[in-house]
Scaffold this active site. Structure first.
Site, PDB file in Angstrom:
ATOM      1  N   CYS A  27       0.859  -1.170   0.000  1.00 45.04           N
ATOM      2  CA  CYS A  27       0.000   0.000   0.000  1.00 45.04           C
ATOM      3  C   CYS A  27       0.898   1.223   0.000  1.00 45.04           C
ATOM      4  O   CYS A  27       2.025   1.170  -0.472  1.00 45.04           O
ATOM      5  CB  CYS A  27      -0.958  -0.030   1.194  1.00 45.04           C
ATOM      6  SG  CYS A  27      -0.141  -0.044   2.795  1.00 45.04           S
ATOM      7  N   MET A  28       0.430   2.330   0.555  1.00 43.55           N
ATOM      8  CA  MET A  28       1.207   3.565   0.484  1.00 43.55           C
ATOM      9  C   MET A  28       2.436   3.537   1.376  1.00 43.55           C
ATOM     10  O   MET A  28       3.423   4.210   1.107  1.00 43.55           O
ATOM     11  CB  MET A  28       0.310   4.745   0.884  1.00 43.55           C
ATOM     12  CG  MET A  28       0.941   6.104   0.662  1.00 43.55           C
ATOM     13  SD  MET A  28       1.202   6.454  -1.087  1.00 43.55           S
ATOM     14  CE  MET A  28       2.044   8.027  -0.994  1.00 43.55           C
TER      15      MET A  28
END
Length: 642
Positions: A27-28
């Site tokens: 993810c980020m």
């Protein structure tokens, strides 16, 4: 040579090698692994890797926190390991194979009830308020209530039942809707099935026990009782899953050209029939049996032991996410016995953990950094939100958690021993007394006193002995060498604006342990009231999530890097409800639009809208953070850099 070659090689070795990786995504901020044998992962060595900021395991996923450079790290890792990354959904699905059947069942139960909890809490508060104005006789020498002596309050009392009935009598509608939403099938069909379970044509489920005669549908060869399932939890869940699997089956076998007509009919009609003839009656019996067993345990001769164990273990259960299963039991107890003796113990456990944090706040009153965590964690815990206290303070030091558990155990014994009963699920902290039946207020206050005093005293005494001077007063801050003033934003005074319009909260109140514990850096949280993410300063977009569109990293002109992460776990939404307006490498000015998002879609997906705004790369600067204010995007200063 790649930027993270040594770190990538080390990580692959310490997670157990390529053969131990079932799936990997990112993810980020984090790498998300599903491991064949999670025990092979050497967390101590992994956390010692320079690029790694921490690790944790959640829902069958082994997550390695990298930060803004996670996309670069991920690409280098998959290239070196010779494996292909997969989608977040595939990782999530693979992660379930690492969970036991019980964990999967409880996880599903939690996801089903998560969207319903706000309604249950609201309904509990309303019922509590109704009973204050309509059931407690304050007037005429204790013979009349406020609604008896005032037409206005009588009207309020009657009007509020409109909401109370919608929440508790119509609960099956919400449950079946939530199941279809969770399982990805047609939600309107779930709503319709739920409505057929509580139709006014049926005998109200709450009246079955006292009904002289139960009406039936007479088909000649068979009769079916016309019983409603108002307030029934298990029956509604079974009916919902019947509908879900019927729809999935018919979608597979029906040609697409007739699917719109055939699938809803062949799914809904049999589901309604099965609900009223098979799973409804079975679910009713199962729900009654579970609630009866719990009720028997809580009213037996050894109820004090049952209460002591429950009070002791509830806080650790919260940290595992297993506490969601109590919602179904509470709801069933309310429907069977017109009240619950389980929920008061939950409220007392939350209060006990908050009291342990209060003691830590007193012990560390000279430690300003610790107080930034302690004070908001204590307040939120007393108001029923325990995660900041559990993850930010009590679990960190260990002994406050145990002291809170001991106090909770004693308070639970007092609660059960004196028969304290609540109308329904309520706010799980000090305001929870509003959901307690008035005749038990005095004894519940006694249990609350135990939940406040015992953890506070124990934590204070143990903390005096265990905490060193540095922990009590705060570490001395090393003086930083003076640096040449450097530009930081469009503002000349080092001010960084809020990227979103909303209320600024302390970092510790973010409902995610990676952000709340400052693993990725210091910063603030934002409870959005707007729906746009604007550039908080001049800089260059250094990272974005092109597929999920939920987060953006910005590098300022002096090298400082900021991360804006909209919502928690919103990566799983795969971009639905988000629109990205920039790309990596774009130059932005203060106030430029970065992301727009739909807060309602985030909530409907079962995720908090709380946004993290953190300094992931501070350079040689020091920062101060403001919280507790209403901020305007691109205008209100929330971070100051020096």
């Amino acid at each position: 040579m790649s930027k993270y070659q040594a770190d990538v090689q080390a990580l692959l070795q310490y997670v157990g090698g390529k053969e131990n990786i079932r799936a990997v995504s990112h993810c980020m901020t984090r790498m998300r692994f599903v491991l064949v044998e999670p025990a092979k992962a050497d967390t101590a060595r992994i956390e010692a890797i320079p690029a790694v900021k921490g690790t944790f395991t959640q829902a069958g996923q082994f997550q390695v926190i990298i930060g803004n450079d996670v996309a670069i790290f991920y690409n280098e890792f998959t290239a070196y390991a010779g494996i292909e990354g997969v989608s977040k959904d595939a990782v999530k699905a693979a992660a379930k194979t690492n969970q036991s059947l019980a964990q999967r069942i409880v996880g599903t139960l939690g996801e089903i009830f998560a969207p319903i909890i706000p309604a249950l809490i609201c309904g509990g508060l309303i019922l509590g308020f109704r009973n204050i104005i309509g059931e407690i006789n304050f007037f005429a020498d204790g013979t009349m209530s406020l609604s008896d002596v005032s037409q206005f309050w009588a009207g309020v009392y009657n009007f509020l039942w409109l909401i109370g009935e919608a929440v508790f009598h119509m609960l099956p509608v919400g449950i079946v809707w939530s199941i279809t939403k969770k399982m990805g099938t047609t939600q309107i069909l779930g709503i319709i099935l739920g409505l057929t379970l509580v139709s006014p044509q049926l005998l109200n489920g709450f009246s079955v026990a006292t009904a002289e005669q139960i009406p039936v549908w007479d088909f000649g060869f068979a009769q079916v009782q016309m019983i409603g399932y108002q307030g029934q939890v298990i029956a509604a869940m079974l009916a919902g899953f019947v509908l879900v699997y019927l729809e999935k089956f018919f979608k597979k076998i029906c040609p697409e050209v007739v699917s719109m007509i055939v699938v809803p009919f062949l799914s809904l009609v049999p589901a309604v029939i099965v609900a009223h003839t098979v799973v409804g009656p079975i679910g009713w019996k199962i729900g009654d049996a579970i609630a009866s067993v719990v009720y028997m345990g809580l009213t037996s001769n050894v109820r004090w032991l049952f209460a002591a164990v429950f009070g002791l273990l509830y806080a650790p259960i919260v940290m595992t996410g297993l506490h969601h299963m109590t919602n179904a039991i509470d709801s069933q107890l309310v429907n069977l016995y017109e009240g619950t003796i389980l929920w008061p113990m939950i409220a007392l456990s939350n209060i006990a953990q908050g009291s342990a944090v209060l003691a830590m706040s007193m012990l560390q009153k000279k430690n300003q950094r610790a107080q930034q965590v302690n004070i908001p964690a204590c307040i939120s815990c007393y108001l029923g939100v325990t995660e900041p206290a559990l993850f930010g303070v009590n679990m960190k030091y260990g002994f406050p958690l145990v002291c809170g558990m001991i106090g909770s155990s004693v308070a639970a014994v007092i609660s059960i021993g004196t028969g304290v009963e609540a109308y329904s699920i309520g706010v799980g902290g000090l305001p929870g007394i509003l959901s307690i039946k008035p005749q038990f207020w005095v004894t519940f206050l006694l249990a609350m006193a135990a939940a406040i005093v015992i953890p506070f005293v124990l934590t204070f005494v143990v903390g005096k002995r265990k905490l060193d001077t540095a922990a009590l007063q705060g570490e001395a801050v090393e003086a930083r060498p003076e640096a040449e003033p450097q530009p930081i934003s469009a503002a000349a005074d080092g001010e960084i604006k809020s990227p979103i319009t909303g209320k600024i909260i302390p970092l510790e109140e973010i409902p995610d342990q990676v952000f709340s514990q400052g693993v990725l850096g210091e910063g603030v949280g934002i409870q959005p009231t707007g729906n746009e993410v604007l550039a908080p300063a001049d800089g260059t977009v250094c990272s974005v999530m092109e597929d999920s569109k939920h987060a953006c990293g910005i590098q300022l002109d002096n090298g400082v890097e900021l991360l804006i992460h909209v919502g928690m776990d919103t990566v799983s939404m795969n971009g639905e409800g988000f629109q990205l307006h920039v790309h990596e490498g774009d130059r932005v000015r203060l106030g430029d639009r970065l992301i727009t998002f739909d807060p309602e879609k985030i909530r409907q997906a079962g995720h908090p809208t709380t946004t993290a705004f953190v300094v992931t790369e501070p350079g040689d600067f020091t920062f101060s953070f403001r919280s507790g204010l209403e901020a305007a995007a691109g205008q209100t200063t929330v971070i100051t850099c020096q």
